[in-house]
Design a protein around this motif. Structure first.
Motif, PDB file in Angstrom:
ATOM      1  N   ARG A  25      15.271 -39.960  -4.957  1.00 50.77           N
ATOM      2  CA  ARG A  25      16.234 -41.104  -4.927  1.00 50.77           C
ATOM      3  C   ARG A  25      17.351 -40.794  -4.103  1.00 50.77           C
ATOM      4  NH1 ARG A  25      13.062 -44.069  -7.548  1.00 50.77           N
ATOM      5  NH2 ARG A  25      12.840 -44.059 -10.018  1.00 50.77           N
ATOM      6  N   LYS A  26      17.165 -39.565  -3.403  1.00 52.84           N
ATOM      7  CA  LYS A  26      18.432 -39.058  -2.496  1.00 52.84           C
ATOM      8  C   LYS A  26      19.677 -39.045  -3.051  1.00 52.84           C
ATOM      9  CE  LYS A  26      15.839 -40.453   1.875  1.00 52.84           C
ATOM     10  NZ  LYS A  26      14.741 -41.077   1.607  1.00 52.84           N
ATOM     11  N   LYS A  27      19.757 -38.562  -4.454  1.00 53.10           N
ATOM     12  CA  LYS A  27      20.892 -38.629  -5.317  1.00 53.10           C
ATOM     13  C   LYS A  27      21.262 -37.037  -5.522  1.00 53.10           C
ATOM     14  CE  LYS A  27      21.442 -43.032  -5.819  1.00 53.10           C
ATOM     15  NZ  LYS A  27      22.537 -43.778  -5.253  1.00 53.10           N
ATOM     16  N   THR A  28      22.581 -36.628  -5.645  1.00 49.73           N
ATOM     17  CA  THR A  28      22.864 -35.348  -6.155  1.00 49.73           C
ATOM     18  C   THR A  28      23.084 -35.180  -7.522  1.00 49.73           C
ATOM     19  OG1 THR A  28      25.424 -35.997  -6.014  1.00 49.73           O
ATOM     20  CG2 THR A  28      24.174 -35.403  -3.799  1.00 49.73           C
ATOM     21  N   GLU A  29      23.106 -33.815  -7.913  1.00 51.25           N
ATOM     22  CA  GLU A  29      23.386 -33.451  -9.285  1.00 51.25           C
ATOM     23  C   GLU A  29      24.821 -34.031  -9.770  1.00 51.25           C
ATOM     24  OE1 GLU A  29      22.946 -29.198  -9.284  1.00 51.25           O
ATOM     25  OE2 GLU A  29      20.938 -29.393  -8.506  1.00 51.25           O
ATOM     26  N   GLU A  35      27.084 -40.539 -13.319  1.00 51.62           N
ATOM     27  CA  GLU A  35      26.463 -41.775 -13.539  1.00 51.62           C
ATOM     28  C   GLU A  35      26.121 -41.796 -15.360  1.00 51.62           C
ATOM     29  OE1 GLU A  35      24.318 -45.571 -12.611  1.00 51.62           O
ATOM     30  OE2 GLU A  35      26.032 -44.100 -11.431  1.00 51.62           O
ATOM     31  N   THR A  36      25.894 -40.603 -15.817  1.00 51.34           N
ATOM     32  CA  THR A  36      25.293 -40.516 -17.107  1.00 51.34           C
ATOM     33  C   THR A  36      26.636 -40.173 -18.194  1.00 51.34           C
ATOM     34  OG1 THR A  36      24.829 -37.963 -16.873  1.00 51.34           O
ATOM     35  CG2 THR A  36      22.856 -39.769 -16.701  1.00 51.34           C
ATOM     36  N   GLY A  37      27.775 -39.675 -17.482  1.00 50.72           N
ATOM     37  CA  GLY A  37      28.885 -39.081 -18.198  1.00 50.72           C
ATOM     38  C   GLY A  37      28.430 -37.839 -18.790  1.00 50.72           C
ATOM     39  N   ILE A  38      27.571 -37.079 -18.380  1.00 51.07           N
ATOM     40  CA  ILE A  38      27.296 -35.583 -18.804  1.00 51.07           C
ATOM     41  C   ILE A  38      28.012 -34.734 -18.198  1.00 51.07           C
ATOM     42  CG2 ILE A  38      25.501 -34.056 -19.220  1.00 51.07           C
ATOM     43  CD1 ILE A  38      23.483 -36.428 -19.434  1.00 51.07           C
ATOM     44  N   SER A  39      28.669 -33.820 -18.801  1.00 52.93           N
ATOM     45  CA  SER A  39      29.552 -32.839 -18.152  1.00 52.93           C
ATOM     46  C   SER A  39      28.956 -31.994 -17.098  1.00 52.93           C
ATOM     47  CB  SER A  39      30.371 -31.923 -19.251  1.00 52.93           C
ATOM     48  OG  SER A  39      29.493 -31.068 -19.771  1.00 52.93           O
ATOM     49  N   LYS A  40      29.729 -31.653 -16.069  1.00 54.30           N
ATOM     50  CA  LYS A  40      29.073 -30.761 -15.004  1.00 54.30           C
ATOM     51  C   LYS A  40      28.428 -29.646 -15.730  1.00 54.30           C
ATOM     52  CE  LYS A  40      32.083 -29.824 -11.624  1.00 54.30           C
ATOM     53  NZ  LYS A  40      32.888 -29.274 -10.685  1.00 54.30           N
ATOM     54  N   GLY A  41      29.210 -28.836 -16.799  1.00 60.24           N
ATOM     55  CA  GLY A  41      28.637 -27.673 -17.202  1.00 60.24           C
ATOM     56  C   GLY A  41      27.289 -27.781 -18.051  1.00 60.24           C
ATOM     57  N   ILE A  61      19.590 -39.771 -18.824  1.00 58.72           N
ATOM     58  CA  ILE A  61      18.979 -39.139 -17.458  1.00 58.72           C
ATOM     59  C   ILE A  61      18.100 -40.061 -17.013  1.00 58.72           C
ATOM     60  CG2 ILE A  61      17.981 -37.160 -16.447  1.00 58.72           C
ATOM     61  CD1 ILE A  61      19.775 -35.477 -18.480  1.00 58.72           C
ATOM     62  N   ALA A  62      17.077 -40.288 -18.108  1.00 54.24           N
ATOM     63  CA  ALA A  62      15.776 -41.302 -17.561  1.00 54.24           C
ATOM     64  C   ALA A  62      16.466 -42.542 -17.171  1.00 54.24           C
ATOM     65  CB  ALA A  62      15.058 -41.562 -18.745  1.00 54.24           C
ATOM     66  N   ASP A  63      17.346 -43.243 -17.659  1.00 50.23           N
ATOM     67  CA  ASP A  63      18.006 -44.642 -17.071  1.00 50.23           C
ATOM     68  C   ASP A  63      18.797 -44.355 -15.771  1.00 50.23           C
ATOM     69  OD1 ASP A  63      17.196 -45.721 -19.571  1.00 50.23           O
ATOM     70  OD2 ASP A  63      18.947 -45.917 -20.480  1.00 50.23           O
ATOM     71  N   ALA A  64      19.381 -43.282 -15.674  1.00 47.76           N
ATOM     72  CA  ALA A  64      20.090 -43.114 -14.326  1.00 47.76           C
ATOM     73  C   ALA A  64      19.184 -43.004 -13.429  1.00 47.76           C
ATOM     74  CB  ALA A  64      21.048 -41.999 -14.476  1.00 47.76           C
TER      75      ALA A  64
END
Length: 83
Positions: A25-29, A35-41, A61-64
Protein backbone atom coordinates in the motif's frame (compact mmCIF):
# COMPACT_ATOMS: atom_id res chain seq x y z
CA UNK A 1 6.66 -24.91 25.49
CA UNK A 2 4.59 -25.86 22.44
CA UNK A 3 2.12 -23.05 23.18
CA UNK A 4 4.96 -20.54 23.38
CA UNK A 5 6.26 -21.74 20.01
CA UNK A 6 2.80 -21.42 18.46
CA UNK A 7 2.39 -17.91 19.86
CA UNK A 8 5.83 -16.96 18.57
CA UNK A 9 4.92 -18.27 15.09
CA UNK A 10 1.65 -16.33 15.16
CA UNK A 11 3.46 -13.13 16.16
CA UNK A 12 5.95 -13.63 13.32
CA UNK A 13 3.17 -14.26 10.80
CA UNK A 14 1.29 -11.11 11.83
CA UNK A 15 4.51 -9.09 11.73
CA UNK A 16 5.36 -10.32 8.24
CA UNK A 17 1.85 -9.78 6.90
CA UNK A 18 1.59 -6.25 8.30
CA UNK A 19 4.94 -5.37 6.72
CA UNK A 20 3.87 -6.89 3.38
CA UNK A 21 0.62 -4.95 3.33
CA UNK A 22 2.32 -1.70 4.32
CA UNK A 23 4.79 -2.15 1.48
CA UNK A 24 2.03 -3.06 -0.99
CA UNK A 25 0.00 0.00 0.00
CA UNK A 26 3.12 2.22 0.14
CA UNK A 27 2.31 3.22 3.71
CA UNK A 28 4.46 3.57 6.82
CA UNK A 29 4.24 2.12 10.30
CA UNK A 30 3.63 5.66 11.51
CA UNK A 31 0.64 5.98 9.17
CA UNK A 32 -0.78 2.67 10.42
CA UNK A 33 -0.54 3.80 14.03
CA UNK A 34 -2.26 7.10 13.26
CA UNK A 35 -4.93 5.43 11.11
CA UNK A 36 -5.79 2.84 13.76
CA UNK A 37 -5.27 4.90 16.90
CA UNK A 38 -2.84 2.28 18.19
CA UNK A 39 0.03 3.78 20.19
CA UNK A 40 3.53 3.92 18.73
CA UNK A 41 4.89 1.52 21.35
CA UNK A 42 2.14 -1.03 20.85
CA UNK A 43 2.41 -0.85 17.06
CA UNK A 44 6.18 -1.27 17.33
CA UNK A 45 5.66 -4.44 19.40
CA UNK A 46 3.34 -5.88 16.71
CA UNK A 47 5.63 -4.96 13.82
CA UNK A 48 8.67 -6.41 15.60
CA UNK A 49 6.81 -9.62 16.47
CA UNK A 50 7.11 -8.96 20.20
CA UNK A 51 3.37 -8.92 20.85
CA UNK A 52 0.17 -10.26 19.31
CA UNK A 53 -2.72 -7.86 18.71
CA UNK A 54 -6.01 -8.58 20.42
CA UNK A 55 -9.25 -8.86 18.46
CA UNK A 56 -10.07 -5.15 18.46
CA UNK A 57 -6.61 -4.12 17.24
CA UNK A 58 -6.57 -6.90 14.63
CA UNK A 59 -9.83 -5.51 13.26
CA UNK A 60 -8.40 -1.98 13.20
CA UNK A 61 -5.22 -3.11 11.44
CA UNK A 62 -7.08 -5.25 8.89
CA UNK A 63 -9.49 -2.40 8.13
CA UNK A 64 -6.68 0.14 7.73
CA UNK A 65 -4.70 -2.18 5.45
CA UNK A 66 -7.83 -3.26 3.56
CA UNK A 67 -7.21 -6.96 4.15
CA UNK A 68 -8.79 -9.77 6.12
CA UNK A 69 -7.92 -10.85 9.63
CA UNK A 70 -7.54 -14.38 8.26
CA UNK A 71 -4.77 -13.05 6.02
CA UNK A 72 -3.00 -11.29 8.90
CA UNK A 73 -2.97 -14.44 11.05
CA UNK A 74 -1.94 -16.75 8.21
CA UNK A 75 -5.18 -18.66 7.69
CA UNK A 76 -5.16 -17.70 4.00
CA UNK A 77 -2.71 -16.29 1.50
CA UNK A 78 -5.43 -14.16 -0.11
CA UNK A 79 -5.72 -10.80 1.66
CA UNK A 80 -9.25 -10.29 0.33
CA UNK A 81 -10.85 -13.46 1.74
CA UNK A 82 -13.60 -13.02 4.36
CA UNK A 83 -13.57 -9.22 4.46
Amino acid sequence: MVLNLELWRLAQMIKDRIKQMLQKRKKTEYWLGKETGISKGTMWAYIEGKSIPGAINLIKIADALDCSIDYLVGRTDNPEVNR
